[in-house]
Design a protein around this motif. Structure first.
Motif, mmCIF file in Angstrom:
data_model
loop_
_atom_site.group_PDB
_atom_site.id
_atom_site.type_symbol
_atom_site.label_atom_id
_atom_site.label_comp_id
_atom_site.label_asym_id
_atom_site.label_seq_id
_atom_site.Cartn_x
_atom_site.Cartn_y
_atom_site.Cartn_z
ATOM 1 N N ASN A 177 -9.413 -0.459 2.677
ATOM 2 C CA ASN A 177 -9.004 -2.264 2.723
ATOM 3 C C ASN A 177 -9.577 -2.963 1.893
ATOM 4 O O ASN A 177 -9.238 -3.830 1.677
ATOM 5 C CB ASN A 177 -9.492 -2.461 4.120
ATOM 6 C CG ASN A 177 -8.564 -1.938 5.471
ATOM 7 O OD1 ASN A 177 -7.468 -1.791 5.163
ATOM 8 N ND2 ASN A 177 -9.124 -1.589 6.568
ATOM 9 N N LYS A 191 0.874 -1.166 -0.260
ATOM 10 C CA LYS A 191 0.086 0.034 0.165
ATOM 11 C C LYS A 191 0.946 1.230 0.015
ATOM 12 O O LYS A 191 0.529 2.275 -0.595
ATOM 13 C CB LYS A 191 -1.053 0.116 1.305
ATOM 14 C CG LYS A 191 -1.935 -0.919 1.280
ATOM 15 C CD LYS A 191 -1.659 -1.821 2.403
ATOM 16 C CE LYS A 191 -2.876 -3.034 2.760
ATOM 17 N NZ LYS A 191 -2.410 -4.207 3.553
ATOM 18 N N PHE A 212 -5.321 6.460 1.347
ATOM 19 C CA PHE A 212 -3.975 5.974 2.289
ATOM 20 C C PHE A 212 -3.449 7.347 2.990
ATOM 21 O O PHE A 212 -3.411 7.273 4.166
ATOM 22 C CB PHE A 212 -2.955 5.473 1.324
ATOM 23 C CG PHE A 212 -1.895 4.930 2.328
ATOM 24 C CD1 PHE A 212 -1.623 3.753 2.541
ATOM 25 C CD2 PHE A 212 -0.629 5.892 2.268
ATOM 26 C CE1 PHE A 212 -0.380 3.150 3.227
ATOM 27 C CE2 PHE A 212 0.561 5.530 2.891
ATOM 28 C CZ PHE A 212 0.657 4.299 3.533
ATOM 29 N N LEU A 237 -7.718 -0.116 -1.527
ATOM 30 C CA LEU A 237 -5.943 0.488 -1.306
ATOM 31 C C LEU A 237 -5.869 1.618 -2.224
ATOM 32 O O LEU A 237 -4.645 2.017 -2.679
ATOM 33 C CB LEU A 237 -5.033 -0.568 -1.965
ATOM 34 C CG LEU A 237 -5.088 -2.066 -1.350
ATOM 35 C CD1 LEU A 237 -4.211 -2.978 -1.898
ATOM 36 C CD2 LEU A 237 -5.461 -1.993 0.108
#
Length: 276
Positions: free
Chosen positions: A102, A63, A110, A105
């Protein structure tokens, strides 16, 4: 810094100015994390003439590498999409975005989660899902668009790879500068055998991984300049001995991972390096 990350090393640069080679072929950092050391060095935030312009940065966190690839390729779009989330931030919205992240991604999710989660911690459960709760700060510190563009420029000539450190180091050549900031030994481990390491991802960095790293570093120390950081504990000192060509410098730093001031203590850190 572009990301808040446990164990950030921007502070380290002033401590190791004299250990950075004046001439660097390729720069290799296999445990990039939040990249604070890399971005500071790339921006010439050092008193020396050293600079880095090409090389390889890696991490086993897919990620994280996906985020850096997006930052490198589309910094303006990434900033705008991230700010759209920041502007809608609330506790309920945070958990909604966390669930979405989740699954997909997405890089802009993020950095949104990174900047709004509890104390900037990155942590995954055993299934690899990001599980840090929402932070409590009223003001959200977020990088400017200009800083996104600056970081993108720094990444321009760097390979971004999601891989084990050994794969990254297998490409090292004479004249390269390597900085290693692996997961730290758990200095609170009561038995003092140091079999556990600080864990943030689903996959734990083990004592065998540390031994593999030491072996690779011993193979490269004759042709590359190597800088390593960790806690200053006996285990680390035992692996990097002076008779094997390693030098040791100790410094003290306050930890900031704890959410409470009383949990933020001063610790001794080791700076390990070779001379070629």
């Amino acid at each position: 810094m572009i990301l808040k990350w446990p164990g950030g090393k921007k502070w380290l640069l002033k401590k190791v100015d004299d250990l950075i080679p004046d001439k660097i072929n390729n720069y290799i950092e296999p445990f990039i994390g939040g990249g604070s050391f890399f971005f500071a060095l790339a921006a010439h935030q050092t008193s020396l003439s050293a600079s880095i312009s090409q090389g390889t940065i890696c991490d086993t966190n897919n990620k994280l590498i996906k985020f850096y690839r997006c930052l490198k390729k589309s910094p303006k779009k990434l900033f705008e999409e991230s700010m759209a989330l920041i502007n809608q931030h609330s506790e309920e919205y945070y958990y909604e975005i966390r669930d979405e992240f989740n699954q997909d991604l997405a890089p802009h999710k993020f950095i949104y989660l990174n900047r709004t989660c509890f104390n900037g911690v990155y942590r995954e459960n055993n299934s690899g899902a990001f599980n840090v709760p929402v932070g409590r700060r009223k003001q959200i510190a977020f990088p400017t668009k200009e800083y996104f563009l600056e970081c993108s420029k720094s990444l321009k000539n760097f390979n971004l790879e999601c891989c084990d450190f050994s794969e990254a180091l297998s490409k090292a050549k004479k004249g390269d500068f390597i900085y290693l900031d692996p997961p730290y030994v758990d200095r609170t481990y009561e038995s003092k055998t140091y079999k556990t390491f600080r864990k943030y991802n689903a996959k734990e960095f083990s004592i065998k991984d540390l031994e593999r790293m030491v072996e690779v570093c011993n193979q490269l120390k004759g042709k590359c300049s190597i800088l390593i950081s960790n806690f200053s504990v006996d285990l680390v000192k035992d692996y990097f001995k002076k008779k094997d060509g390693w030098h040791f410098r100790e410094t003290e730093k306050t930890t900031f991972i704890s959410g409470k001031a009383k949990g933020r203590t001063k610790v001794k850190e080791a700076i390990i390096y070779n001379k070629i």
